[in-house]
Design an enzyme around this catalytic site. Structure first.
Site: not given
Ligand code: GRF
Length: 199
Positions: A11, A92, A110
């Site tokens: 998060g 998901k 991403h």
């Molecule tokens: C991030 O690297 C985001 O790009 C990807 O999942 C990761 C989530 O990281 N979709 P966090 O839980 O916000 O630390």
């Protein structure tokens, strides 16, 4: 805007978005977290910030029919009058019914430069490992709209960084996350101000 964040992991992006709100950079209200993992860091962040959260998974609602299960998302999003959904490490696929109802109102972040290093299996550390193994000289972040095709929605913003010779997936992930935390709030801000128009 009323925002709902979908997250399954640590998060840190959710936290960065909330921090941007606390700093007065964002005006929107973060109304709700939806997760499929009740033990994730994002839930702790929601609790610490007094934000409602729903753990939606088949395990929690075993008796719901398939269609009622899908409708549950929409009912909850309606109840909170959500305008915008931000995916932040949501592991998901978002239900088609939600994607259709929130057309051009769901954004994902991403940790690489799509269309490279996207698609099936390309999540979390897998992405950074694949970048390192490929010998790519650059990586970065992509913030994009979510449609029914995984990692294929319209790109709203990309930022690049150099992959250093001595990088491994962990050092790369750390720098990519720093970019994410900086630019995810900025894209939300651009939507708030109308600089970025979601058709
Ligand atoms: C991030 O690297 C985001 O790009 C990807 O999942 C990761 C989530 O990281 N979709 P966090 O839980 O916000 O630390």
């Amino acid at each position: 805007m009323n925002i709902c964040v979908f997250a399954s992991g640590g998060g840190s992006n959710f936290n960065a978005l909330l921090q941007a709100k606390k700093d007065g950079f964002l005006n929107s209200d973060f109304k709700l977290l939806i997760t499929n993992n009740s033990h994730c860091g994002a839930v702790d962040i929601a609790l610490a910030n007094d934000i409602d959260y729903y753990h939606i998974s088949k395990k929690v609602f075993p008796d719901l029919s398939e269609s009622d299960f899908h409708k549950l998302y929409v009912d909850i999003l309606d109840e909170y009058e959500i305008d915008l959904i931000l995916l932040a490490g949501y592991m998901k696929m978002v239900d088609t019914i939600v994607i259709r109802k929130f057309k051009n109102r769901i954004i994902n972040i991403h940790p690489a430069l799509l269309p490279s290093f996207g698609g099936k299996g390309m999540y979390g550390m897998n992405v950074h490992k694949a970048v390192i193994e490929s010998g790519a000289k650059e990586s970065g972040i992509t913030i994009h709209l979510v449609d029914e095709f995984y990692d294929k929605g319209k790109i709203l913003l990309q930022k690049k960084l150099a992959v250093n010779e001595d990088d491994n997936e962990h050092t790369l992930q750390k720098r990519v996350l720093e970019l994410e935390h900086k630019y995810y709030p900025q894209v939300v801000k651009q939507i708030e101000t109308g600089e970025l128009i979601l058709e």
